[in-house]
Design a protein around this motif. Structure first.
Motif, PDB file in Angstrom:
ATOM      1  N   PRO A 145       0.828  -1.202   0.000  1.00 17.65           N
ATOM      2  CA  PRO A 145       0.000   0.000   0.000  1.00 17.65           C
ATOM      3  C   PRO A 145       0.870   1.262   0.000  1.00 17.65           C
ATOM      4  CG  PRO A 145      -0.844  -1.583   1.568  1.00 17.65           C
ATOM      5  CD  PRO A 145       0.428  -2.144   1.060  1.00 17.65           C
ATOM      6  N   GLN A 146       2.002   1.189   0.716  1.00 22.75           N
ATOM      7  CA  GLN A 146       2.878   2.365   0.781  1.00 22.75           C
ATOM      8  C   GLN A 146       3.377   2.729  -0.619  1.00 22.75           C
ATOM      9  OE1 GLN A 146       3.557   4.181   3.777  1.00 22.75           O
ATOM     10  NE2 GLN A 146       4.096   5.584   2.102  1.00 22.75           N
ATOM     11  N   THR A 159      -1.023  11.259   5.501  1.00 24.40           N
ATOM     12  CA  THR A 159      -1.197   9.815   5.242  1.00 24.40           C
ATOM     13  C   THR A 159      -1.043   9.051   6.544  1.00 24.40           C
ATOM     14  OG1 THR A 159       1.128   9.592   4.716  1.00 24.40           O
ATOM     15  CG2 THR A 159      -0.367   9.905   2.865  1.00 24.40           C
ATOM     16  N   VAL A 201      -0.612   5.023   7.476  1.00 27.31           N
ATOM     17  CA  VAL A 201      -0.535   3.644   6.983  1.00 27.31           C
ATOM     18  C   VAL A 201      -0.224   2.714   8.155  1.00 27.31           C
ATOM     19  CG1 VAL A 201       0.589   2.075   5.366  1.00 27.31           C
ATOM     20  CG2 VAL A 201       0.267   4.473   4.763  1.00 27.31           C
ATOM     21  N   LEU A 210      -7.408   5.985  -6.529  1.00 31.88           N
ATOM     22  CA  LEU A 210      -6.941   6.862  -5.449  1.00 31.88           C
ATOM     23  C   LEU A 210      -6.877   8.317  -5.914  1.00 31.88           C
ATOM     24  CD1 LEU A 210      -4.205   4.591  -3.876  1.00 31.88           C
ATOM     25  CD2 LEU A 210      -6.197   5.542  -2.700  1.00 31.88           C
ATOM     26  N   ARG A 254      -5.810   7.059   4.462  1.00 36.45           N
ATOM     27  CA  ARG A 254      -5.566   6.092   5.525  1.00 36.45           C
ATOM     28  C   ARG A 254      -5.629   4.676   4.948  1.00 36.45           C
ATOM     29  NH1 ARG A 254     -10.195   6.323   9.345  1.00 36.45           N
ATOM     30  NH2 ARG A 254     -10.967   4.765   7.887  1.00 36.45           N
ATOM     31  N   VAL A 255      -4.641   3.855   5.292  1.00 36.57           N
ATOM     32  CA  VAL A 255      -4.666   2.447   4.847  1.00 36.57           C
ATOM     33  C   VAL A 255      -4.533   1.567   6.074  1.00 36.57           C
ATOM     34  CG1 VAL A 255      -3.697   0.776   3.260  1.00 36.57           C
ATOM     35  CG2 VAL A 255      -3.409   3.197   2.796  1.00 36.57           C
ATOM     36  N   ARG A 256      -5.406   0.556   6.199  1.00 35.39           N
ATOM     37  CA  ARG A 256      -5.307  -0.367   7.344  1.00 35.39           C
ATOM     38  C   ARG A 256      -5.963  -1.695   6.970  1.00 35.39           C
ATOM     39  NH1 ARG A 256      -9.766   2.532  11.273  1.00 35.39           N
ATOM     40  NH2 ARG A 256     -11.562   2.013  10.004  1.00 35.39           N
ATOM     41  N   ILE A 283      -7.552  -5.348   2.621  1.00 34.20           N
ATOM     42  CA  ILE A 283      -6.912  -4.100   3.027  1.00 34.20           C
ATOM     43  C   ILE A 283      -7.884  -2.971   2.698  1.00 34.20           C
ATOM     44  CG2 ILE A 283      -4.913  -2.596   2.700  1.00 34.20           C
ATOM     45  CD1 ILE A 283      -4.073  -5.312   3.669  1.00 34.20           C
ATOM     46  N   GLU A 284      -8.061  -2.076   3.648  1.00 36.11           N
ATOM     47  CA  GLU A 284      -9.039  -1.006   3.465  1.00 36.11           C
ATOM     48  C   GLU A 284      -8.334   0.330   3.212  1.00 36.11           C
ATOM     49  OE1 GLU A 284     -12.361  -0.411   6.514  1.00 36.11           O
ATOM     50  OE2 GLU A 284     -11.078   1.366   6.714  1.00 36.11           O
ATOM     51  N   PHE A 285      -8.711   1.014   2.125  1.00 40.74           N
ATOM     52  CA  PHE A 285      -8.184   2.339   1.803  1.00 40.74           C
ATOM     53  C   PHE A 285      -9.287   3.344   2.078  1.00 40.74           C
ATOM     54  CE2 PHE A 285      -4.271   1.427  -0.581  1.00 40.74           C
ATOM     55  CZ  PHE A 285      -4.381   0.052  -0.729  1.00 40.74           C
ATOM     56  N   THR A 327     -12.062  -1.543  -0.509  1.00 39.04           N
ATOM     57  CA  THR A 327     -11.237  -2.663  -0.033  1.00 39.04           C
ATOM     58  C   THR A 327     -10.594  -3.350  -1.225  1.00 39.04           C
ATOM     59  OG1 THR A 327     -13.240  -3.967  -0.063  1.00 39.04           O
ATOM     60  CG2 THR A 327     -12.510  -3.174   2.075  1.00 39.04           C
TER      61      THR A 327
END
Ligand code: ADP
Length: 651
Positions: free
Chosen positions: A499-500, A523, A525, A543, A567-569, A580-582, A644
């Motif tokens: 994601p980064q 950001t 992450v 994005l 935000r990514v988690r 993975i949720e953006f 996601t």
């Protein structure tokens, strides 16, 4: 109709013949009875003669004779008077019946003298009892009756010494018979030759059918005709059991015929309906575009419809009865198909949604089909084979391919549109490093011009300037590369990207716009995230679209805090490891309820120069990856768009 008429005629004749037969039976029985009655009468008359002869026994005196004779008369009602006469027919003694007034009182005995004389003359001649023909004797009560005289010669030593004369009342003679069982229901009579009745006894007319029997009764000196009339009970439709039986059977036969005719009509109707239904089914089958194929348990084809023949290019005759391998199987796949066939036949029910397969036309071209199979269960409930519906999906495949390429083109043009928007920003952005580069370069040239005198002390400055030039050139190159990488149209390839890395790729472009709109970009992450499996370019475009929308939503004078949060988690809930949720959050205006409904509709926009394609493309891309795109209010203000993506399971 003809058959019915024939049967009706036959039955009528049968009933009629039965009637006739029955009548003849009755007639012959009547004649038998009559003959028997006549025999009995003659016997009775004979016995009476003996009784009369017994009166002369023991040489009676006239007075004792009269007592004896009265006794005899008491026993025989049919005798009304007995007389003992001498040789010259003069009366010596007599006795009258006690049952009625003296018969000859009214007209006198002399009236019958001639009959008596005739009878006695006959008796003398034949030396035995003789009768005279009857004559009518009127009586005191106004009625009268037929009386018949009997004369019996009395002989002593071969010489006639006198006569016994007995008078028979003919009605009483009949009366004696009437008591008998077989004469009870008849009318019996004595008649003359021309049919005139002399005496009648028995029941009167009843019913409408008369049976008559006549019998001559020969007596010495006269002849009587004995007649019996029998009336059948009226009106008699079923004369006897036989006729009744025949009639009942006829009725049964007719009803059976009627039922048969009804059944026949029903069958005809059913047959007709069946033919209709068959014709209907045939028309339906022929008009189907879906191919139909039935196979028995051994895999031999038992039925194909025209659509199937058309699909594979073989005629029905070529296909019917053909076992495995089928002529429409591509030769290179025969082995595989045979294997799956065996598995399928051994297994349970096939899936309702069907499976895809590749078939070959007669000309060798291949085409994809969707096969939906169902077991064939016959009328006895036995599983006798398989019925398949086949749909040629080559056209569908072509359309899918077409829509995929046009989708790609659309996405490419959307990227170009974004690029157009960015062109001015780019020129602005590239201006800075280029101006810096030219500044440093000019400075460096100046330093070099003053070479060789001041060289040693300016060496460090020169190096710094070169360093700056290199940095600025690197920065400009980065901007150009990111734009190039973004615009270049590539084939869809899924790759594992952290994601980064995704954020790093888009941030230069995001920052460009952010700087112009005075937006602060932040950001967040989550550490140790697994890479996502995605089409990098497409996800970057998602994005970019979302960040651009977010920044545009904050581009209003009254919004003071302009913060864009990326935000990514790991996705919450469910299988966290897999998704993975953006999230892209802004502090903008938020989304009005009426806008919310149509947000994802293509070409829906609230912006003057907007295209309205951004969100719809974003959703398509995310869904193509198996994820989902949603939005919610970012409390206290603004909106969060969340999508996601699948995590790379290998990592
Ligand atoms: P465009 O940006 O070309 O208008 P989009 O499909 O990207 O097309 O967006 C459609 C509409 O959705 C926008 O016109 C805007 O009204 C609304 N919208 C999208 N993102 C946001 C957001 N973050 N905040 C408020 N409204 C938004």
């Amino acid at each position: 109709m003809a058959l019915l008429l024939l049967v009706a005629a036959l039955l009528t004749m049968l009933v009629w013949l039965a009637g006739v037969y029955e009548a003849s039976q009755v007639q012959s029985r009547l004649e038998r009875d009559t003959a028997q009655a006549v025999g009995d009468l003659q016997a009775a008359l004979g016995r009476n003669v003996q009784g009369l002869q017994a009166l002369q026994y023991n040489d009676p005196t006239p007075s004792s004779w009269a007592i004896e004779a009265a006794g005899l008369l008491r026993e025989h009602r049919e005798l009304v008077r007995v007389e003992w006469r001498d040789n010259a027919l003069q009366l010596r003694a007599f006795a009258d019946t006690p049952f009625r007034p003296p018969v000859f009182e009214r007209i006198g005995r002399d009236h019958a003298q001639s009959e008596v004389a005739l009878a006695c003359a006959n008796a003398r001649r034949i030396s035995g009892p003789a009768y005279a023909s009857s004559n009518f004797v009127p009586m005191m009560d106004g009625l009268g009756m037929e009386v018949m005289e009997l004369c019996l010669p009395l002989e002593t030593g071969g010489k006639i010494v006198g006569y016994l004369v007995a008078s028979y009342a003919l009605p009483e003679v009949l009366e004696g018979l009437i008591g008998r069982q077989n004469m009870r229901s008849h009318e019996i009579s004595f008649t003359e030759g021309d049919g005139t009745r002399l005496a009648v006894r028995g029941l009167g007319h009843r019913g409408n059918r008369v049976f008559t029997a006549q019998q001559l009764m020969d007596l010495p000196g006269t002849t009587l005709v004995f007649r019996v009339d029998s009336w059948r009970a009226a009106p008699d439709l079923f004369p006897n059991v036989l006729t009744a039986l025949v009639t009942a059977m006829s009725i049964a036969l007719v009803s059976v015929l009627a039922l048969l005719a009804k059944d026949m009509r029903r069958r005809l109707k059913a047959e007709h309906d069946l033919a209709d239904a068959l014709a209907f089914r045939k028309a339906m089958e022929d008009s189907l575009v879906t191919g139909m194929r039935a196979r028995d348990l051994q895999g031999r084809i038992t039925y194909v419809n025209p659509a199937f023949c058309q699909m594979v290019g073989f005629s029905a005759a070529e296909l019917l009865g053909h076992g495995m391998p089928q002529p429409y199987w591509p030769p290179e796949l025969v082995q595989e198909y045979q294997r799956t066939q065996v598995i399928r036949q051994a297994g349970t029910l096939p899936p309702r949604e069907g499976f895809e397969s590749l078939f070959m036309r007669k000309d060798g071209s291949r085409f994809p089909v969707l096969v939906i199979e169902a077991p064939l269960i016959d009328a006895q409930g036995v599983h006798s084979g398989w019925m398949s519906a086949l749909i040629d999906i080559s056209e569908q495949r072509r359309v899918e391919e077409l829509s995929r390429t046009s989708q790609e083109r659309l996405q490419a043009s959307a990227r170009l549109a974004t690029l157009g928007e960015m062109a001015s920003l780019l020129s602005h952005e590239l201006n800075q490093p280029l101006a810096a580069i030219s500044g440093y370069a000019a400075g460096s040239i100046n330093l070099l011009r003053r070479w060789p005198d001041g060289a040693p002390q300016h060496g460090a400055d020169l190096a710094t300037a070169m360093q700056r030039i290199a940095e600025q050139a690197e920065r400009a190159g980065k901007v150009i590369r990111s734009v190039h990488g973004f615009v270049r149209r590539r084939d869809q390839v899924r790759e594992a990207v952290t994601p980064q890395a995704l954020l790093d790729d888009i941030l230069p472009l995001v920052n460009l716009q952010a700087r112009q709109l005075s937006v602060r970009v932040q950001t967040e992450v989550e550490p140790d995230l697994s890479p996502v499996l995605c089409d990098r370019t497409m996800v970057e475009q998602v994005l970019l679209n979302l960040t651009r929308n977010a920044m545009q939503a904050m581009d209003f004078a009254h919004i003071v805090e302009r913060l864009l949060l990326l935000r990514v988690r790991r996705a919450k809930g469910g299988d966290r490891k897999k998704w993975i949720e953006f999230a892209v959050a802004d502090l903008g205006e938020g989304i009005a309820p009426e806008v919310r409904q149509q947000l994802f509709n293509p070409f829906f926009t609230t912006k003057v120069e907007g295209m309205g394609l951004g969100l719809s493309l974003c959703r398509t891309v995310v869904e193509q990856h198996g994820g989902a795109l949603a939005f919610e209010p970012n409390l206290p203000r603004g909106t969060i768009f969340i999508f996601t993506l699948p995590a790379d399971s290998v990592a």
